[in-house]
Enzyme design. Sequence first.
Site, PDB file in Angstrom:
ATOM      1  N   LYS A  33      49.551  40.924  40.248  1.00  0.00           N
ATOM      2  CA  LYS A  33      48.087  41.938  40.498  1.00  0.00           C
ATOM      3  C   LYS A  33      47.430  40.800  39.797  1.00  0.00           C
ATOM      4  O   LYS A  33      46.227  41.290  40.227  1.00  0.00           O
ATOM      5  CB  LYS A  33      48.529  43.337  40.280  1.00  0.00           C
ATOM      6  N   THR A  34      47.919  40.470  38.365  1.00  0.00           N
ATOM      7  CA  THR A  34      46.558  39.502  38.239  1.00  0.00           C
ATOM      8  C   THR A  34      46.462  38.348  38.414  1.00  0.00           C
ATOM      9  O   THR A  34      44.415  38.218  38.326  1.00  0.00           O
ATOM     10  CB  THR A  34      47.299  39.906  35.973  1.00  0.00           C
ATOM     11  N   ASP A 225      41.554  47.554  37.250  1.00  0.00           N
ATOM     12  CA  ASP A 225      42.772  47.211  36.990  1.00  0.00           C
ATOM     13  C   ASP A 225      43.609  48.445  37.043  1.00  0.00           C
ATOM     14  O   ASP A 225      42.653  48.971  36.597  1.00  0.00           O
ATOM     15  CB  ASP A 225      42.904  46.017  36.217  1.00  0.00           C
ATOM     16  N   GLU A 226      45.338  48.882  36.848  1.00  0.00           N
ATOM     17  CA  GLU A 226      45.857  49.924  36.638  1.00  0.00           C
ATOM     18  C   GLU A 226      44.909  51.333  37.339  1.00  0.00           C
ATOM     19  O   GLU A 226      45.045  51.881  36.673  1.00  0.00           O
ATOM     20  CB  GLU A 226      46.015  50.268  35.584  1.00  0.00           C
ATOM     21  N   GLN A 256      53.829  53.382  39.823  1.00  0.00           N
ATOM     22  CA  GLN A 256      54.107  52.954  37.838  1.00  0.00           C
ATOM     23  C   GLN A 256      53.256  54.239  37.287  1.00  0.00           C
ATOM     24  O   GLN A 256      52.678  54.077  36.520  1.00  0.00           O
ATOM     25  CB  GLN A 256      53.710  51.637  37.604  1.00  0.00           C
ATOM     26  N   ARG A 613      61.457  46.442  34.549  1.00  0.00           N
ATOM     27  CA  ARG A 613      60.831  45.515  33.180  1.00  0.00           C
ATOM     28  C   ARG A 613      61.833  44.413  33.322  1.00  0.00           C
ATOM     29  O   ARG A 613      61.653  43.455  32.590  1.00  0.00           O
ATOM     30  CB  ARG A 613      61.085  46.330  31.411  1.00  0.00           C
TER      31      ARG A 613
END
Length: 762
Positions: A33-34, A225-226, A256, A613
Amino acid sequence: MNPLFEGLNSAQLQAVEQSDGPVLVIAGAGAGKTKVLTHRIAYLLQQGVPSWRILALTFTNKAAREMKERIEKLVGSDHARDLWMGTFHSIFGKILRVEAQYVGFDANYTIYDTSDSKSLIGKIIGEMNLDKDSYKQNAILSRISNAKNSLITPAAYLQNTDFYKHDLMQKVPQAGEIYQRYVARCRQANAMDFDDLLLYTNILFRDNPEILAKYQERFHYILVDEFQDTNVSQNLIVKKLALPHNNICVVGDDAQSIYAFRGAKIENILNFSADYPNYKIFKLEQNYRSTPTIVDAANSVIAKNRNQIPKKTFSEQIDGEKIKVFAADTDIEEGVMVSKEIKKLADSGVNYSDIAILYRTNAQSRIMEEMLNKQQIPCRVYGGTSFFQRKEVRDMLAYVRVAVNPKDSEALMRCIAYPSKGIGATSVEKMTMLAERNTISLWDVFLNIEKAYDVFNKGTIAKIAQFRELLLSFSADLQTADAYSLMNRMFKQTGIEQDLKADDSIEGVNRLDNVMELLNGVKDFVEADENAETPYLPNYLEKVALFTDMDTDNDDARNKVTLMTIHSAKGLEFTYCFIVGLEENLFPSNMFGAQSPSNVEEERRLFYVALTRAKQAAYFSYANSRRIHGNITAAAPSRFLQEVNPEFLEQEIRSGFSGFSGFQRGGGFNSAFGNRSGNTSYSKPQFTGFKKPPTAAKPVLPVDFSPSNPADVRAGHTVEHQTFGRGLVQDVQDSGRLAVIEFQAVGEKRMLLKFAKLRIVD
């Protein structure tokens, strides 16, 4: 082909190219995503959009910094120089500095951190003579924070009968009045807390349409973002700013969304289509982080959630190892098993720094840390005191805060207290009383101290006046002396340097080193190119005031196993992850009372975050009993274990212990949980739950029983006793004389090793 598009998969490319209109990018774990955000901004710049017309909002300063560095590499630093990129709090704090007068503040307002807020709330609770056991600072601050993030002012809070009934039920009926006093005292001190930066931005835009229009016209493109972590306040600001152009791109993953307890609203991302009917959606579903085993196992669990945006993440790496599941009798044994498995990994060449132990609550770290230490495995518990929260650093920064904003009463009180100035507690109490009686700040009392001759003696007035003049001299140099020179002068002239150098203990040396490191950071700030025109202390203070624990971690991470809560792990990745304490009422947690469907779904998303993770391998563990509040309580495996597709799991049979529930010799994984068929999202797990197991008969070992040497018994050993049977050594105390042993049949016993006659089994 446009060089910016190199390395993008088809879904990422489409999300980057769709520059206009509302865009929702659903980005699965490890899906890049970044990369999409940075390339999308670079593409806008390449298309001729001025950098100052782009607003990019993140949740950490670290994320903003890394994204800007990537963009500069793609298009050059000149093109990205004027980007408005940062956290919600830093960007809107910047706007409020300019427009502060419209919300009743001076532009030099101070930003209170959590410690400042708790300190002020504690004082208010004391002034109101309330029971401190009922009115806990953390709980009251959480109430105030939730109210602000839901745009509920003190007046609205006090008028709401439902809030009062709830507070009454929680035995804090005066919470609303504390909120009202807290806000009034912050205004008196010309201070805002983190939540105020959002609340007052909303108020600014609500009450001043011309100012809202100014920023709407400035920002033609908005990226968030997020987005799944935004709250009511943040989402409303974004919607207002985006309104005229509707060029808004939000990136996130509903799977998430794990911060509801902080006020985050998953509905913001789920309802994006309703807020922007002509939106376009792009799904980033390829996971570049984890093996297919981990990705598919995580998918099999999150699929049980009803409220979600459908997607199917996948990985094209090699399948990888199955997930090992460890079943332990006790939480102590769970720690032993995990530490031994980590030792095996290390012996095979794995770096400790590639390993993380993730848990639901901070309390679980103790046993894990102890067992790792017993195995001589280096570790660090993530989330210790951050650099800017250390006392000596806060003491030094308090002088900076007062120089910038003398009305900051919390900082001024800290300066009065350290180093000692001969201004005693009684004098401080009298000054505070004068401030409250006259509805003025503590600084106003300082300014008029000579008029208070009927309250203070001449000696005290002289000391306060002398200290006041020193503080005023610092304020006078704020815009002429560079930040390093002025803070270094504060360090010397306040007496902090002399006090710290006088303490030659290890702790004293560490405190001095920390302040010197702070000064080093200020020097770096002054010398940085981006601060060439504004190398002053107010600018530095603005920067560090918005730092959070998520932005920096000063603990030494070199080749150490990381222990952390799952909430803290979000956004991170590790080669090997141990997810421990997978038991009902622990994970999923029952800390919020009844497990409502929405709470269970949030916990399931937390499990999804934990599992994703891991890059190469994941491990699950649970205990059949755990010590809670001093009592050993029976436990049942988590429902989330039941929800993982069993084809991705591997049984781990222990050696040395027998007769435990869960994984049985000769039994499969399903036998630990019953029949899996017919499971739905909220069906109750098919195990017995928290029932006390029947008392087992004390086993009697053979007469030819041969005990081991008492000196060889260590914590973590499995031992046998002729009367009590098999047990686990939890601890060895009193220089090796006394052992604390948890026996399967009779529970905990404390035994003198010299007479215990124990045989070491493992």
